[in-house]
Design an enzyme around this catalytic site. Sequence first.
Site, PDB file in Angstrom:
ATOM      1  CE1 TYR A 969      -4.040  -2.122   0.640  1.00 38.57           C
ATOM      2  CE2 TYR A 969      -2.388  -3.486   1.736  1.00 38.57           C
ATOM      3  CZ  TYR A 969      -3.649  -3.340   1.178  1.00 38.57           C
ATOM      4  OH  TYR A 969      -4.515  -4.404   1.161  1.00 38.57           O
ATOM      5  CB  THR A 970       2.415   3.042  -2.882  1.00 37.21           C
ATOM      6  OG1 THR A 970       1.161   3.432  -3.478  1.00 37.21           O
ATOM      7  CG2 THR A 970       2.973   1.825  -3.590  1.00 37.21           C
ATOM      8  CB  CYS A 971      -1.295   5.764   0.266  1.00 40.78           C
ATOM      9  SG  CYS A 971      -1.943   6.331  -1.307  1.00 40.78           S
ATOM     10  CE1 TYR A 972      -2.896   5.917   4.564  1.00 41.19           C
ATOM     11  CE2 TYR A 972      -3.431   4.039   3.159  1.00 41.19           C
ATOM     12  CZ  TYR A 972      -3.793   5.240   3.747  1.00 41.19           C
ATOM     13  OH  TYR A 972      -5.037   5.771   3.516  1.00 41.19           O
TER      14      TYR A 972
END
Length: 1008
Positions: A969-972
Amino acid sequence: MFSWGEDSQRGFRLKDGSDTAPPTAEGLNHLQLGYHITALSAGRTVLAFLKSNGNAFIIPIRESPAGSRVRGKQEFVKFKDKIKTVSCGDDTVTLLSKRGQVLCVDSKLVPRPMQMLCAVSQVACGSHHSVALTKDGQVYTWGQGSRGQLGLGERQPSTKSPQHLNSLSAVPLVQVAAGGGQSFALSVSGAVFSWGSNHCGQLGLGDTTDRHTPTPVHCLNLKKTTHISCGKAHTATLTKDGGVFTFGSGEYGQLGHNSFRDELRPRLVAELWGAKVTKIACGRHHTLVLTDSKRVYSFGCGEQGQLGHGEERHPSVPLPVQLPQDTNDVIKNIFAGGNCSFAVYTSNEDVQGEANTVGVNTVTHCFDHMIDKWTAECDSKTWKQMKQEIHRMFSSASCLNASVLEKSKDEHFQTSPKYCGLNLPLAQLAFQKLVTKDNVFAEVEGALLNLLPSLYKHSVGVEGLRIFLILNELLHVIQNHKPPLQSIKLAKAIAAAILNLSAGSLQVIGDWWSSLPSSTMSKHVEVWKQALSVILSNEPVHRSSEVKNLLLVLQFMYNVNHRIAEPQKMPESEFCLLMNKTFYLEDWQLWRLGSSYKKNTEPLILCSFPSVMDLESKKFVFDLNAQFTQRHAVARIIGEIQREFRFPMPQDLLFEVEVRRGSVLKDTFEHLAFTNPSDYKIPLMVYYDENLSISYVNVKDFFYEVFHEVVSAESGMFMYNDSKTLAWFPSKAAPEVQRYLHFGVLCGLALYNQCIIHLPFPLALFKKLLGVKPSLGDMMEFSPCVGECLKNILEGYTDDEIEILDMDFSINWDGTNVDLDPHNPEKPLTGQNRKEYVEAYVNHAFNTSVEGVFQEFKRGFFQVCDQDLVKLFRPRELQEVLVGKDFNDWARLKQVTGYEGKYNTTPLHPTIQMFWEVFDDLTEDQKKAFLCFVTGFERVPILDVEKFKMKIRDQQVQGPPDQFYPKAYTCYSELELPLYSTKEIMQTRLTEALSSNKIIFKEAGTEL
């Protein structure tokens, strides 16, 4: 005393009461005076001398009926104070009392004090003008000035009252001298200044033009001049090493160069080599010198027997004066005036007072000793006297500039525009003692605040600029030993004085400062940073011109440092002020007001002094403005829609880009071609393959994919360097120039939306965006082979070797033959035009050949981003903000990684232990691919390098975990890791995931 020359046997009252003495065969008179003479001067109609007891006497000179000039009897000049020295013009006598009072003697031998002058240390007379030097180093002139000998400019031909010579006020002077119509001043470090009549070159300036203001005699720089003596139209100078330079009229051979021609520049008297000269004296048309072996030499006009050679002729080389050898006495001093000469001898070694040489290069006070005296306990009467001393020292730039010289090995004599000649550690130690006493410091501060506004804008000599380095040391000491606010008033005054200086003076100060040890440079920068921090930490913040002056001084030091070569150069971060975000928020608000409403408001630092902002502050302001601009753009759209009596839909408030996975670049360019540039300002949203779900991950993926595709060889948009690692704009005309406009838009959108991108371009790209000229260093980065070749042409080859290369100004760049000088085709490369060639090559590669496409790129970039705020960044900073920074501290990543779910155990969960074993076995490229897999970026945002961390949690799967791949989960920056059964299976699944996620930068087909 020995006397020879015009009527040399008369005038002085001898020991036996007579006033005449029989001469020797050479015309020398041995005068048995019965007293010691410490000063003597002669003009056309008068001779004056001074006894060692301080009594002054005058001997008139008149013309006899036969036409010869004869002396009268000596007459005592009555005055209440003792006299220190005497000086004669053609028809005038000027005395200087030991109290420092100047006295003009009238025809009745009555000395009349000049009320306007006090505390004078020296006085010198020309034919019809006078020059005085005060104890605090100030010069005053009076008399006739038709030839500029007063130094006051062309509008003041004469004056009866003393006039202050402002232009020399800051120069630490130790001697003044005057001749017929010329005047001289000598500094403590041997600099010579001249002004006045110059018809024979007697000013030593290389021409025959009169000077009406003091002018440096550059030919005497670094010669260690210690004394100056002037004749009617010639001048002699003495160096510390015993050398003699002469210049001016050589009509009678008085220059000693074995010729009778004039010399326009100082010339060493070569015939005196091997004899160390200790004294010099000039008569009207002749010159005397005294050597350390106590021999006297003379040269020049001998018509009146003033050379002591026993014949009337004009020898143009130094010849010894035939003094009687039957005495054990020693020649102590020589005097020359008019057409006569004198040599004083004594056997009394204690007799001092050689007024003709005043120890000119020894500072007459010890600064450190004076401060010890000022800071000692004392009674009120003594304190009153010391306050006067403090005021005299610190209200005179001249005194301060002579206070802390580097005397070791006479280093201060090397003072030049590149070397200050100061002992700054000594200044620091002295000031540390000074600030311990509040009353002493108060007097010092008061004197300096009074002095600084009066400093002359155009310094005649570089020594007058030392005060600015000295006061930097004082500010540093005050800041370290006094409350924070104590130095602010003085800092503001010093800053105003610095900024009032001419460009040339600032250049000298900058060169001096940059030559100091790096620790001293840093200390001086910290002085101004601390002053600013104190002011800007107060509420409300003072945005006054005085505070701006402090910033301008810091900016000046930054600019100087920018020109310094490594490793002396200070890190640019050392100039940054640590300001809170509230300050920059207020500054940004003022900037918005000024740019939006054209009000008379401006920020203090923002856009004016980006050099004092750190990268975090610049990024904060840029992102703050981007967020505000987005909200403002959305509000504008909502207002327009409501005026149409309808409700805004989500698509109205987003800049939507729809692309297909297989043709991201093509779809993007097509979409941008029909987009209104105002839409770039609203929030960006990207949809893939008609999936209209809103996700920020799509934005990150979009920038990742579009930039890998646009810089690939398949796009056909760029040329590449030999190693295929860097791209650049093509020099050949591109059929679709609009693509470069959209490429610029994409770069601007990435910065605007806080995304880092794959942009393998040299630093030259970011320099050009910021208006900085690319250099040879940029060519070294883009094409090391070409860069190294150009560097060798510029620095490595001799002129002959360049001729052998047989090269011309024709090159091949990007597959095209180019004439670097179109007006001169096939112009040959030579040792003389090598620099022109290298500059033209670099300019063609980075500017001329790409002008059209780059301007389109730049236009697109600034359609999105505010140009003023982009210019806050330095080129390297802008590159790092856009591209990010390499991350390879894998040990730190392991240390800061957090664990959730089943993996949150102590000690580490077996699967986590297995994961780190697999990770450690990855190649460096695979580790970077893993970073991209987890974060969406191949590099780390520049400001998040230290903050970057990762979380790992267990992946919930339906079925055997070995069948599933890891998820990210690249956002986090989170990784979901299945509970694999073996290390081998984990390694296989992880490397397969990385391979499918990574977009490879394919090799380009075109080369340099």
